[in-house]
Motif scaffolding. Structure first.
Motif, short mmCIF file in Angstrom:
data_model
loop_
_atom_site.label_atom_id
_atom_site.label_comp_id
_atom_site.label_asym_id
_atom_site.label_seq_id
_atom_site.Cartn_x
_atom_site.Cartn_y
_atom_site.Cartn_z
N LEU A 67 -58.19 71.58 37.28
CA LEU A 67 -58.33 70.62 36.18
C LEU A 67 -59.34 69.54 36.55
O LEU A 67 -60.20 69.17 35.74
CB LEU A 67 -56.98 69.99 35.85
N ALA A 68 -59.27 69.05 37.78
CA ALA A 68 -60.20 68.02 38.24
C ALA A 68 -61.64 68.53 38.19
O ALA A 68 -62.55 67.84 37.70
CB ALA A 68 -59.84 67.58 39.65
N ARG A 69 -61.87 69.73 38.71
CA ARG A 69 -63.23 70.30 38.70
C ARG A 69 -63.75 70.45 37.27
O ARG A 69 -64.92 70.18 36.98
CB ARG A 69 -63.24 71.65 39.42
N THR A 70 -62.87 70.91 36.38
CA THR A 70 -63.27 71.12 34.99
C THR A 70 -63.67 69.80 34.34
O THR A 70 -64.70 69.70 33.66
CB THR A 70 -62.12 71.77 34.20
N MET A 71 -62.88 68.75 34.56
CA MET A 71 -63.16 67.45 33.94
C MET A 71 -64.40 66.81 34.53
O MET A 71 -65.21 66.21 33.81
CB MET A 71 -61.95 66.54 34.06
N VAL B 276 -56.11 62.64 39.28
CA VAL B 276 -55.40 63.84 38.84
C VAL B 276 -54.17 64.02 39.72
O VAL B 276 -54.28 64.32 40.91
CB VAL B 276 -56.31 65.08 38.91
N LYS B 277 -53.00 63.80 39.13
CA LYS B 277 -51.75 63.84 39.89
C LYS B 277 -51.29 65.28 40.12
O LYS B 277 -51.54 66.17 39.30
CB LYS B 277 -50.66 63.08 39.13
N THR B 278 -50.55 65.48 41.20
CA THR B 278 -49.97 66.79 41.47
C THR B 278 -48.62 66.63 42.15
O THR B 278 -48.41 65.68 42.91
CB THR B 278 -50.92 67.66 42.34
#
Length: 421
Positions: free
Chosen positions: A217-221, A200-202
């Motif tokens: 987003l990472a936690r959700t996925m 997950v890029k930032t």
């Protein structure tokens, strides 16, 4: 069921029931719910969000709209990787053969670039003869024989996502974490791998600019993957500067081959190995050292076989640009800013990317640079080289680079890996 009841409930903040979600996703996929009603529902989700239970059912319904691949006949563990997209992010190219060389099959269904972010299939199509389309039996046979395949997804994989993604693109509902997460994870879970690693890029060149939004987003996925029975890990990684020393198509293939040959830019090698270790651990091979497979040439052997299996010639010269334009360093000192978004836009304007999905791309177009953030540069030294088949594209690419390069500024770069989730 009635679509109006579903969208009114979501509009008013009432959690949707599992039956409502499954019905509306399938009905929309089948054409029974029109675009205008699904657009209203997507906008309601955009503003109201979804509970974890709603999102899990929504994602599963998208998976169930097509088929979930069964890879159990391969006789070896499987692992997949997905990146949310960036500039110079070529890690899939060396990563798939590297993990395969360590005994884990990699069924990598990839996409094309859009805007400033590159696409894995566009990069590989720079190799003469290479084909992105692999039919089902050849796909499984290549996984058995070679251990890795990178190809386009078929139409039977989460067809609901294809329709929903196109609708989100024209209704201003792209930037929704539940909708992003369900879009990515429905396709990745449907691929059938035992383990999944998310990159997950930032930063400026990423879809998510803010690190905390990227973590969410990472936690959700990860939650969606685990709920679907797929061992899932996410790394949140830097995209405030581009990855490696090249952004484009053929230039990124060349850099990937350097990595497989035991060289390449340090950041590409570091991230490739970090992702490989996570994939191997998720697939039950935590004690295998992927660095050894780079050193002894096994990963390069798999790369050559993977490319040849899809019609490509791993020994063929890569396309070269008709025109090159050099940009020099503005001052002497430490390079503290090399803005990923600006370089991505420049590569796009040179012909490496597309504004619409149907646009062609140039295999030879791109940008390469001689120094990375944190390195010393001298005023007037060649820093960037713009490559294109069409010299009329260079002025607009140069305009994109205004302010992109900084020497001895107060910019503080992000660490390459910010978090593991």
């Amino acid at each position: 069921m009635d679509a109006i009841d579903v969208l009114r409930a979501k509009r008013d903040g009432v959690p949707l029931g599992a039956d409502q979600i499954r019905w509306v996703i399938q009905a929309y996929t089948d054409g029974a719910v029109p675009d205008e009603q699904m657009s209203a529902l997507l906008m309601a989700v955009f503003f109201r969000g979804m509970t974890a239970d709603e999102l899990a059912v929504w994602t599963q319904a998208m998976i169930d709209s097509g088929e979930r691949k069964d890879l159990s006949s391969l006789g070896r563990p499987t692992a997949d990787k997905h990146s949310t997209g960036g500039v110079g992010d070529k890690t899939t190219l060396p990563l798939a053969p590297l993990v395969a060389a360590c005994g884990v099959a990699v069924p990598q269904l990839s996409g094309r670039g859009l805007g400033h972010t590159g696409g894995t299939l566009d990069k590989l199509e720079a190799i003469p003869g290479w084909r992105a389309d692999v039919h089902e039996e050849a796909y499984l046979q290549q996984l058995r024989d070679v251990g890795a395949v990178i190809c386009a997804a078929g139409h039977d994989l989460a067809p609901a996502d294809k329709k929903l993604y196109a609708l989100r693109d024209v209704t201003g509902t792209v930037e929704s974490i539940p909708l992003i997460a369900s879009s990515i994870m429905s396709k990745k879970i449907a691929e059938g791998a035992d383990a999944l690693v998310l990159d997950v890029k930032t930063g400026s060149g990423a879809f998510m600019k803010d690190p905390e939004a990227s973590r969410e987003l990472a936690r959700t996925m990860v939650g969606l993957g685990e709920a679907a029975g797929v061992r899932t890990v996410a790394l949140v990684t830097a995209m405030d500067r581009p990855l490696g020393r090249a952004a484009g198509n053929a230039v990124e293939v060349a850099e990937s081959v350097e990595v497989l040959a035991g060289g390449g830019p340090a950041d590409v090698v570091e991230l490739t190995l970090a992702l490989a270790r996570e994939m191997l651990a998720g697939a039950g091979r935590p004690d295998v050292d992927p660095a050894e497979a780079l050193r002894d040439g096994r990963a390069m052997d798999v790369w050559r076989r993977m490319i040849a299996a899809q019609g490509g010639d791993p020994d063929a010269p890569l396309p070269q640009p008709a025109e090159r334009h050099v940009v020099t360093a503005p001052a002497t000192g430490t390079l503290t800013r090399l803005d990923a978004y600006a370089l991505g836009v420049a590569a796009w304007r040179l012909g490496a990317g597309r504004a619409r999905k149907e646009d062609p791309v140039s295999a030879a177009a791109g940008v390469v640079w001689t120094a990375g953030v944190g390195e010393q540069v001298t005023a007037g030294q060649p820093l960037l080289e713009l490559q294109t088949d069409d010299p009329s594209r260079i002025p607009r690419a140069l305009a994109a680079l205004e302010g992109a390069v900084g020497v001895d500024t107060d910019d503080v770069p992000l660490p390459l890996v910010l978090d593991r989730i």
